[in-house]
Design a protein around this motif. Sequence first.
Motif, PDB file in Angstrom:
ATOM      1  N   VAL A 155       0.902  -1.226  -0.017  1.00  0.00           N
ATOM      2  CA  VAL A 155      -0.132  -0.079   0.014  1.00  0.00           C
ATOM      3  C   VAL A 155       0.922   1.300   0.032  1.00  0.00           C
ATOM      4  O   VAL A 155       0.610   2.387  -0.894  1.00  0.00           O
ATOM      5  CB  VAL A 155      -0.994   0.146   1.286  1.00  0.00           C
ATOM      6  CG1 VAL A 155      -1.615   1.553   1.391  1.00  0.00           C
ATOM      7  CG2 VAL A 155      -1.992  -1.029   1.017  1.00  0.00           C
ATOM      8  N   ILE A 156       1.676   1.264   0.966  1.00  0.00           N
ATOM      9  CA  ILE A 156       2.387   2.684   1.203  1.00  0.00           C
ATOM     10  C   ILE A 156       3.178   3.126  -0.256  1.00  0.00           C
ATOM     11  O   ILE A 156       3.441   4.108  -0.400  1.00  0.00           O
ATOM     12  CB  ILE A 156       3.397   2.524   2.301  1.00  0.00           C
ATOM     13  CG1 ILE A 156       2.671   2.466   3.534  1.00  0.00           C
ATOM     14  CG2 ILE A 156       4.343   3.651   2.370  1.00  0.00           C
ATOM     15  CD1 ILE A 156       3.407   2.425   5.107  1.00  0.00           C
ATOM     16  N   PRO A 157       3.919   2.231  -0.879  1.00  0.00           N
ATOM     17  CA  PRO A 157       4.766   2.459  -2.068  1.00  0.00           C
ATOM     18  C   PRO A 157       3.681   3.285  -3.184  1.00  0.00           C
ATOM     19  O   PRO A 157       4.228   4.024  -3.852  1.00  0.00           O
ATOM     20  CB  PRO A 157       5.311   1.174  -2.548  1.00  0.00           C
ATOM     21  CG  PRO A 157       5.472   0.269  -1.419  1.00  0.00           C
ATOM     22  CD  PRO A 157       4.350   0.530  -0.622  1.00  0.00           C
ATOM     23  N   LEU A 158       2.439   3.039  -3.166  1.00  0.00           N
ATOM     24  CA  LEU A 158       1.676   3.455  -4.075  1.00  0.00           C
ATOM     25  C   LEU A 158       1.561   5.028  -3.614  1.00  0.00           C
ATOM     26  O   LEU A 158       1.360   5.912  -4.364  1.00  0.00           O
ATOM     27  CB  LEU A 158       0.350   2.805  -4.018  1.00  0.00           C
ATOM     28  CG  LEU A 158       0.226   1.449  -4.524  1.00  0.00           C
ATOM     29  CD1 LEU A 158      -1.192   0.901  -4.309  1.00  0.00           C
ATOM     30  CD2 LEU A 158       0.579   1.373  -5.900  1.00  0.00           C
ATOM     31  N   ALA A 159       1.166   5.197  -2.294  1.00  0.00           N
ATOM     32  CA  ALA A 159       1.064   6.632  -1.603  1.00  0.00           C
ATOM     33  C   ALA A 159       2.394   7.294  -1.979  1.00  0.00           C
ATOM     34  O   ALA A 159       2.347   8.628  -2.334  1.00  0.00           O
ATOM     35  CB  ALA A 159       1.076   6.557  -0.442  1.00  0.00           C
ATOM     36  N   LEU A 160       3.491   6.749  -2.008  1.00  0.00           N
ATOM     37  CA  LEU A 160       4.896   7.570  -2.205  1.00  0.00           C
ATOM     38  C   LEU A 160       5.221   7.619  -3.638  1.00  0.00           C
ATOM     39  O   LEU A 160       5.454   9.015  -3.820  1.00  0.00           O
ATOM     40  CB  LEU A 160       6.115   6.771  -1.631  1.00  0.00           C
ATOM     41  CG  LEU A 160       5.914   6.191   0.015  1.00  0.00           C
ATOM     42  CD1 LEU A 160       7.118   5.549   0.413  1.00  0.00           C
ATOM     43  CD2 LEU A 160       6.150   7.623   0.769  1.00  0.00           C
TER      44      LEU A 160
END
Length: 601
Positions: free
Chosen positions: A316-321
């Motif tokens: 999830v977090i890499p998509l936000a980054l």
Amino acid sequence: MSLLPGLHPSIRANRNAKVISPRHLIDDMRYVLEKLLQTIFIAYGVICMKSHPTSLSSAVVAEMQNVNDRRETPLPLHNTGGGTTPPSHFWSDRLFEGGLIISLALYYIFCNPSLPIGLFPHANPLFALPFLVLFAIFCWYRLPFAIALLPLTLPYYFYQKPIIGSSRFSLVEITLGICVLVALLRHLFIHQERRLSWTRLRNLLGPFLLPILVFLLVAGLSITIAYAQKPALRTFREEVLDPLLYVVLALSYLRTRQDLQRLLVALLGTGMVIALLGIGQMLFFQNTLVKEADGIRRVHTVYGSANSIGLLFDYVIPLALALLMARISWRVRLVVLALCVPLFYTLYLSNSRGAWIAVPVAAFFIIAFAIRNRKVLLISGSILAVVLIISAFVFQTQISEFVNGHTNAKGISSLAKRPYIWQSALNMIHDSPWLGYGLDNWLCHYSPNKVCKNNLHKYWIVRDPVTHASTGLADEPNISHPHNVFLHVWVSMGVFGLLAFGVVLILFFWLFARIIKQLARSQLADSPHLRWMAVGLAGAMLAAMLQGQIDSAFLEQDLAFCFWMLVTALLLLRDLSGTTWRDASGRPLDRRQVGLVKATE
């Protein structure tokens, strides 16, 4: 046939309308209610066909034809004083999205004894059925929306919903089942529905098709050799068949950038829900968290282990980054930055050391692609490498304490146990390398435990073969997997399953590289949006596979869906970006050939 079935032509023709008024919102709600009433009439007719088959069948068919005809009949335009504007497409989409989410949430919450906060938990599950019917109705008119929003149902597989009698299914399985049923009904009753095309699906999958079919076949074959076949069959359905069925469904119905964006935002939304639950658990239910041997309390939200939060956040977090680094509106990036705060805070509260390493590595990967100047990239990379080397020497003690991770009551760290678990897995593979031991059958062969009682040979290592010191594993006989994604696949499905899985991963990053090259030389207006999606998908897969070297990052229900969703999203991105597979000679198609191919499609 419209890519968004049921969306009115006057709305489709004015997708970029800027005028939004309460009158528009009211008309959109009236439009949605009209569709619901039409569907109720059709359902009533189908039910009554048994008693009056001849008279009612024609009436039902006529009404279904009217439903399709009305899609092509323009709605009256609104007089706004400055011209005429149709109902807002934006609010129409939000109404359907809200209807899908709310109706399914109500179905899940009502009459569900598995939930700690469920409403009427001991009532008959059939009383919640109207909410599921309402969800199915919304699916009928916005099936691509339902498919793209399915990630929101992933984390809750521990709290299964009773359907009829003793049969229970996870929320994601229920949602997927309704989507598949609606897709089949649409294909049967709407003659213009031609989304489920085998030729198109085969072209979208390209070289991925063969390893996926091998993976599916080998996983199914592993059930026959499993000692505990019932758990193997259930795991095959939940972690192999259902995610691959979602791949087929998504590739068949998700076709636009908005569809793909909705899918990735839903993944981010899933992470946000878990983040908020984790913060709430720490603020209001801290005393219910078990204090571990090293004195810390770790949030776990809806999972049985805090590490599961880190494993989900890898996806999830890499998509936000990536979205944060994209060359898009600063307002969007400001919102994403605000959303990253609870995500990182909950990741910190989970104390998942594997994710603490995997996510920063993915962040460096994303930053590298955000720097377009090669000279700046090389200088920055060199400086970073020097800083890391110096830090490794200066903070050697602190890094060692961090890497060792959590310890048990005997002072043995979780990292120190990993090599013995891996050795147990390798010993198992040595005895059965070709077919493995079956899905979810690790515990039947690993240790004596209460989960899978038998007299089979056990492979666990409770004392070091050389020093005879305790490995710390004697206190943990219920370790459910070998804590390595590749060993997990190999033990479960044999060498052919491992090879198929490895080929999918290689193809994933190969296709990512081709998409990035295509976007770099193309003049598409959507290139900034497509680029952040591609980089985010690759960063998420990288983070998941990194933590997968010391944990289970694939063969869990939510993680299996996440893995195949990344693959699906990249395949859709290839189609949207105009990236082609190789030509007959094995060389990438040049831009002139790309134009010829797209002209003939």
